[in-house]
Design a protein around this motif. Structure first.
Motif, PDB file in Angstrom:
ATOM      1  N   PRO A  30       0.807  -1.225   0.000  1.00 14.73           N
ATOM      2  CA  PRO A  30       0.000   0.000   0.000  1.00 14.73           C
ATOM      3  C   PRO A  30       0.835   1.268   0.000  1.00 14.73           C
ATOM      4  N   GLU A  31       2.067   1.195   0.549  1.00 13.27           N
ATOM      5  CA  GLU A  31       2.921   2.400   0.599  1.00 13.27           C
ATOM      6  C   GLU A  31       3.327   2.850  -0.801  1.00 13.27           C
ATOM      7  N   ARG A  32       3.207   1.975  -1.780  1.00 16.96           N
ATOM      8  CA  ARG A  32       3.497   2.319  -3.184  1.00 16.96           C
ATOM      9  C   ARG A  32       2.221   2.218  -4.024  1.00 16.96           C
ATOM     10  N   ARG A  33       1.087   2.379  -3.405  1.00 19.25           N
ATOM     11  CA  ARG A  33      -0.215   2.256  -4.091  1.00 19.25           C
ATOM     12  C   ARG A  33      -0.327   0.886  -4.780  1.00 19.25           C
ATOM     13  N   ASN A  34       0.274  -0.112  -4.124  1.00 23.03           N
ATOM     14  CA  ASN A  34       0.230  -1.502  -4.619  1.00 23.03           C
ATOM     15  C   ASN A  34       0.861  -1.666  -6.004  1.00 23.03           C
ATOM     16  N   CYS A  71      -4.100  -1.239  -7.787  1.00 24.30           N
ATOM     17  CA  CYS A  71      -2.705  -1.406  -8.215  1.00 24.30           C
ATOM     18  C   CYS A  71      -2.327  -0.226  -9.108  1.00 24.30           C
ATOM     19  N   SER A  72      -1.134   0.337  -8.877  1.00 26.56           N
ATOM     20  CA  SER A  72      -0.689   1.481  -9.686  1.00 26.56           C
ATOM     21  C   SER A  72       0.312   1.068 -10.761  1.00 26.56           C
ATOM     22  N   GLY A  73       0.326  -0.217 -11.100  1.00 23.13           N
ATOM     23  CA  GLY A  73       1.176  -0.671 -12.204  1.00 23.13           C
ATOM     24  C   GLY A  73       2.568  -1.033 -11.752  1.00 23.13           C
ATOM     25  N   GLY A  74       3.476  -1.037 -12.719  1.00 20.48           N
ATOM     26  CA  GLY A  74       4.855  -1.408 -12.414  1.00 20.48           C
ATOM     27  C   GLY A  74       5.510  -0.377 -11.515  1.00 20.48           C
ATOM     28  N   ASP A  75       6.265  -0.855 -10.516  1.00 24.06           N
ATOM     29  CA  ASP A  75       6.963   0.057  -9.605  1.00 24.06           C
ATOM     30  C   ASP A  75       8.111   0.707 -10.370  1.00 24.06           C
ATOM     31  N   GLN A  76       7.981   2.014 -10.598  1.00 29.72           N
ATOM     32  CA  GLN A  76       8.935   2.731 -11.452  1.00 29.72           C
ATOM     33  C   GLN A  76      10.339   2.781 -10.839  1.00 29.72           C
ATOM     34  N   HIS A  77      10.431   2.573  -9.526  1.00 26.69           N
ATOM     35  CA  HIS A  77      11.756   2.539  -8.903  1.00 26.69           C
ATOM     36  C   HIS A  77      12.524   1.285  -9.315  1.00 26.69           C
ATOM     37  N   GLY A  83      13.103  -3.814 -18.846  1.00 27.52           N
ATOM     38  CA  GLY A  83      12.055  -4.336 -17.969  1.00 27.52           C
ATOM     39  C   GLY A  83      12.255  -3.930 -16.522  1.00 27.52           C
ATOM     40  N   TYR A  84      11.524  -4.579 -15.636  1.00 28.76           N
ATOM     41  CA  TYR A  84      11.608  -4.304 -14.201  1.00 28.76           C
ATOM     42  C   TYR A  84      12.662  -5.238 -13.616  1.00 28.76           C
ATOM     43  N   VAL A  85      13.538  -4.666 -12.792  1.00 33.95           N
ATOM     44  CA  VAL A  85      14.706  -5.409 -12.321  1.00 33.95           C
ATOM     45  C   VAL A  85      14.478  -5.862 -10.879  1.00 33.95           C
ATOM     46  N   GLY A 119      -2.247   2.269 -15.070  1.00 36.96           N
ATOM     47  CA  GLY A 119      -1.072   1.686 -15.710  1.00 36.96           C
ATOM     48  C   GLY A 119      -1.237   0.178 -15.840  1.00 36.96           C
ATOM     49  N   GLY A 120      -0.157  -0.542 -15.508  1.00 35.99           N
ATOM     50  CA  GLY A 120      -0.214  -2.007 -15.547  1.00 35.99           C
ATOM     51  C   GLY A 120      -1.257  -2.563 -14.578  1.00 35.99           C
ATOM     52  N   GLY A 121      -1.619  -1.774 -13.574  1.00 34.01           N
ATOM     53  CA  GLY A 121      -2.682  -2.183 -12.642  1.00 34.01           C
ATOM     54  C   GLY A 121      -4.039  -2.134 -13.308  1.00 34.01           C
ATOM     55  N   GLN A 141      -4.859   4.613 -17.998  1.00 35.60           N
ATOM     56  CA  GLN A 141      -3.548   4.165 -18.467  1.00 35.60           C
ATOM     57  C   GLN A 141      -2.600   5.343 -18.374  1.00 35.60           C
ATOM     58  N   THR A 142      -1.501   5.169 -17.660  1.00 37.63           N
ATOM     59  CA  THR A 142      -0.547   6.269 -17.489  1.00 37.63           C
ATOM     60  C   THR A 142       0.695   6.087 -18.354  1.00 37.63           C
ATOM     61  N   GLY A 143       0.817   4.925 -18.980  1.00 37.39           N
ATOM     62  CA  GLY A 143       2.036   4.567 -19.712  1.00 37.39           C
ATOM     63  C   GLY A 143       2.616   5.683 -20.565  1.00 37.39           C
ATOM     64  N   GLY A 147       6.574   6.968 -20.278  1.00 34.63           N
ATOM     65  CA  GLY A 147       7.429   6.283 -21.240  1.00 34.63           C
ATOM     66  C   GLY A 147       7.217   4.788 -21.257  1.00 34.63           C
ATOM     67  N   SER A 148       5.953   4.377 -21.310  1.00 37.27           N
ATOM     68  CA  SER A 148       5.664   2.949 -21.314  1.00 37.27           C
ATOM     69  C   SER A 148       4.339   2.694 -22.040  1.00 37.27           C
ATOM     70  N   PHE A 149       4.088   1.459 -22.367  1.00 33.50           N
ATOM     71  CA  PHE A 149       2.777   1.075 -22.912  1.00 33.50           C
ATOM     72  C   PHE A 149       2.639  -0.436 -22.841  1.00 33.50           C
TER      73      PHE A 149
HETATM   74  C1  2NE Z   1      -1.461   6.015  -8.565  1.00 30.93           C
HETATM   75  C2  2NE Z   1      -1.312   7.525  -8.360  1.00 30.93           C
HETATM   76  C3  2NE Z   1      -2.246   8.291  -9.305  1.00 30.93           C
HETATM   77  C4  2NE Z   1      -1.702   7.815  -6.888  1.00 30.93           C
HETATM   78  O1  2NE Z   1      -1.535   9.179  -6.598  1.00 30.93           O
HETATM   79  P1  2NE Z   1      -1.577   9.673  -5.047  1.00 30.93           P
HETATM   80  O2  2NE Z   1      -1.465  11.155  -5.090  1.00 30.93           O
HETATM   81  O3  2NE Z   1      -2.742   9.068  -4.362  1.00 30.93           O
HETATM   82  O4  2NE Z   1      -0.309   9.012  -4.336  1.00 30.93           O
HETATM   83  P2  2NE Z   1       1.231   9.339  -4.576  1.00 30.93           P
HETATM   84  O5  2NE Z   1       1.698  10.291  -3.558  1.00 30.93           O
HETATM   85  O6  2NE Z   1       1.500   9.669  -5.988  1.00 30.93           O
HETATM   86  O7  2NE Z   1       1.856   7.876  -4.320  1.00 30.93           O
HETATM   87  C5  2NE Z   1       2.087   7.414  -2.997  1.00 30.93           C
HETATM   88  C6  2NE Z   1       3.428   6.751  -3.008  1.00 30.93           C
HETATM   89  O8  2NE Z   1       3.379   5.648  -3.885  1.00 30.93           O
HETATM   90  C7  2NE Z   1       4.398   5.764  -4.858  1.00 30.93           C
HETATM   91  C8  2NE Z   1       4.629   7.246  -4.990  1.00 30.93           C
HETATM   92  O9  2NE Z   1       5.878   7.510  -5.566  1.00 30.93           O
HETATM   93  C9  2NE Z   1       4.527   7.689  -3.547  1.00 30.93           C
HETATM   94  O10 2NE Z   1       5.717   7.356  -2.905  1.00 30.93           O
HETATM   95  P3  2NE Z   1       6.372   8.352  -1.779  1.00 30.93           P
HETATM   96  O11 2NE Z   1       6.536   9.671  -2.444  1.00 30.93           O
HETATM   97  O12 2NE Z   1       5.362   8.374  -0.653  1.00 30.93           O
HETATM   98  O13 2NE Z   1       7.650   7.691  -1.425  1.00 30.93           O
HETATM   99  N1  2NE Z   1       3.940   5.161  -6.096  1.00 30.93           N
HETATM  100  C10 2NE Z   1       2.700   5.180  -6.602  1.00 30.93           C
HETATM  101  N2  2NE Z   1       2.649   4.534  -7.744  1.00 30.93           N
HETATM  102  C11 2NE Z   1       3.904   4.108  -8.000  1.00 30.93           C
HETATM  103  C12 2NE Z   1       4.499   3.373  -9.065  1.00 30.93           C
HETATM  104  N3  2NE Z   1       3.788   2.899 -10.112  1.00 30.93           N
HETATM  105  N4  2NE Z   1       5.810   3.106  -8.978  1.00 30.93           N
HETATM  106  C13 2NE Z   1       6.535   3.522  -7.930  1.00 30.93           C
HETATM  107  N5  2NE Z   1       6.036   4.229  -6.892  1.00 30.93           N
HETATM  108  C14 2NE Z   1       4.722   4.504  -6.942  1.00 30.93           C
HETATM  109  C15 2NE Z   1       0.129   8.016  -8.575  1.00 30.93           C
HETATM  110  O14 2NE Z   1       0.939   7.524  -7.555  1.00 30.93           O
HETATM  111  C16 2NE Z   1       0.675   7.609  -9.897  1.00 30.93           C
HETATM  112  O15 2NE Z   1       0.391   8.214 -10.903  1.00 30.93           O
HETATM  113  N6  2NE Z   1       1.532   6.570  -9.883  1.00 30.93           N
HETATM  114  C17 2NE Z   1       2.265   6.134 -11.070  1.00 30.93           C
HETATM  115  C18 2NE Z   1       1.392   5.300 -11.985  1.00 30.93           C
HETATM  116  C19 2NE Z   1       2.205   4.792 -13.153  1.00 30.93           C
HETATM  117  O16 2NE Z   1       2.613   5.569 -13.995  1.00 30.93           O
HETATM  118  N7  2NE Z   1       2.463   3.489 -13.203  1.00 30.93           N
HETATM  119  C20 2NE Z   1       3.308   2.852 -14.199  1.00 30.93           C
HETATM  120  C21 2NE Z   1       2.622   2.695 -15.557  1.00 30.93           C
HETATM  121  S1  2NE Z   1       3.549   1.723 -16.719  1.00 30.93           S
HETATM  122  C22 2NE Z   1       3.136   0.088 -16.240  1.00 30.93           C
HETATM  123  O17 2NE Z   1       2.584  -0.135 -15.212  1.00 30.93           O
HETATM  124  C23 2NE Z   1       3.502  -1.043 -17.119  1.00 30.93           C
HETATM  125  C24 2NE Z   1       3.420  -0.971 -18.496  1.00 30.93           C
HETATM  126  O18 2NE Z   1       3.007   0.155 -19.066  1.00 30.93           O
HETATM  127  C25 2NE Z   1       3.818  -2.043 -19.305  1.00 30.93           C
HETATM  128  C26 2NE Z   1       4.242  -3.210 -18.715  1.00 30.93           C
HETATM  129  C27 2NE Z   1       4.306  -3.291 -17.345  1.00 30.93           C
HETATM  130  C28 2NE Z   1       3.923  -2.236 -16.553  1.00 30.93           C
END
Ligand code: 2NE
Length: 272
Positions: A30-34, A71-77, A83-85, A119-121, A141-143, A147-149
């Motif tokens: 949950p700390e990474r939005r799953n 789930c917020s998809g792949g952990d970008q860290h 890919g994801y390491v 995203g992936g979620g 979809q945030t990809g 920089g992803s899809f």
């Molecule tokens: C999900 C969203 C919209 C939530 O926003 P909010 O404001 O409710 O929370 P916040 O503050 O952004 O997130 C809370 C913590 O979770 C981490 C954040 O960095 C933050 O960490 P701290 O600052 O507290 O340390 N977190 C959330 N989502 C994360 C993620 N995906 N990776 C790493 N850390 C994450 C907002 O958090 C958001 O937009 N997240 C990013 C969504 C995203 O772009 N996901 C990746 C898409 S690409 C993908 O999943 C994929 C693909 O395209 C193809 C193949 C495989 C995977």
């Protein structure tokens, strides 16, 4: 809580409602939005395998811990080049294998979504058979923004579910949609107040559990086959073999072979 064979799960919870036929698989970050890292996906795969193999399980609920995110998809860290390491330092996109696993799992999988499914979620909820959403759910979809899809099921299942125009909108603009909007576009099955999410999901699960497991199994593979090409036909065909093995006609062939005689299929009618 129920056991999954192998090392203890770190990122995932696996639970079974005793005597109910329901398993629940939860992403527990949950700390990474799953968001998922490679190890999360490996653990999810083990949990889904366990639920598939367990004859007591008829329906699987897939969810995220807490009410802020499914789930917020792949952990970008953890994202590297290629890919994801994970712990082994090898880059991979193993979530794609998980999508296939859920798609082909011969039991209904229900996504129970509170908060963000992005995203992936978002793709993960789309590959589930049904999606029950809370009124605070947000889909998108945030990809393209990071920089992803996902040009696999992420596109094909989406276009099939909500239509080509809406799918292009969802991917090209990368907007977020409310639960009500998602319901209106046929992306999810129902919306309930977040406090009632689990209760409503259980109602849907219990209703499915009252129906014939084989009927649901064949229907799932048939609905998949329309879109999954050779792999879809193979899945549907496997169910035909499974049913045939349970028939007298199928058994006659095996018994004749084991007994060293010629099979006698003459008594089996050729139905119109
Ligand atoms: C999900 C969203 C919209 C939530 O926003 P909010 O404001 O409710 O929370 P916040 O503050 O952004 O997130 C809370 C913590 O979770 C981490 C954040 O960095 C933050 O960490 P701290 O600052 O507290 O340390 N977190 C959330 N989502 C994360 C993620 N995906 N990776 C790493 N850390 C994450 C907002 O958090 C958001 O937009 N997240 C990013 C969504 C995203 O772009 N996901 C990746 C898409 S690409 C993908 O999943 C994929 C693909 O395209 C193809 C193949 C495989 C995977």
């Amino acid at each position: 809580k129920a056991e999954v064979p192998g090392p203890e799960l770190e990122d995932v919870l696996y639970e079974k409602a005793e005597g109910e036929g329901i398993a629940k698989i939860t992403i527990n970050r949950p700390e990474r939005r799953n968001a998922f890292r490679p190890e999360t996906v490996k653990e999810l795969s083990r949990a889904f395998n366990e639920a598939r193999d367990d004859p007591d399980v008829g329906v699987i609920i897939f969810t995220g811990q807490g009410s802020l995110a499914f789930c917020s998809g792949g952990d970008q860290h953890f994202r590297g080049r290629g890919g994801y390491v994970g712990n082994d330092r090898v880059p991979r996109l193993n979530v794609l294998d998980l999508q296939v696993q859920i798609r082909r799992l011969p039991k209904p999988v229900v996504a129970m979504v509170a908060g963000y499914a992005v995203g992936g979620g978002h793709v993960l909820h789309m590959v589930c058979d049904l999606t029950i959403a809370a009124d605070n759910a947000v889909f998108g979809q945030t990809g393209p923004k990071v920089g992803s899809f996902d040009a696999g099921y992420g596109c094909s299942i989406m276009a099939r579910t909500i239509g080509q125009k809406k799918a292009r909108e969802m991917w090209f603009l990368a907007r977020m949609y409310t639960a009500k909007e998602a319901l209106d576009m046929g992306l999810i099955n129902t919306v309930v107040p977040v406090a009632r999410l689990e209760e409503e999901t259980l109602i849907w699960c219990r209703e499915m559990l009252r129906n014939s497991p084989m009927a649901l199994r064949v229907l799932k593979s048939s609905l998949n086959a329309v879109d999954d090409g050779g792999a879809g036909l193979q899945e549907l065909g496997g169910n035909a073999t499974l049913l045939f093995y349970g028939s007298e006609e199928g058994s006659e062939g095996r018994e004749a072979y084991v007994e060293g005689r010629a099979p006698d299929f003459s008594k089996f009618k050729r139905l119109p």
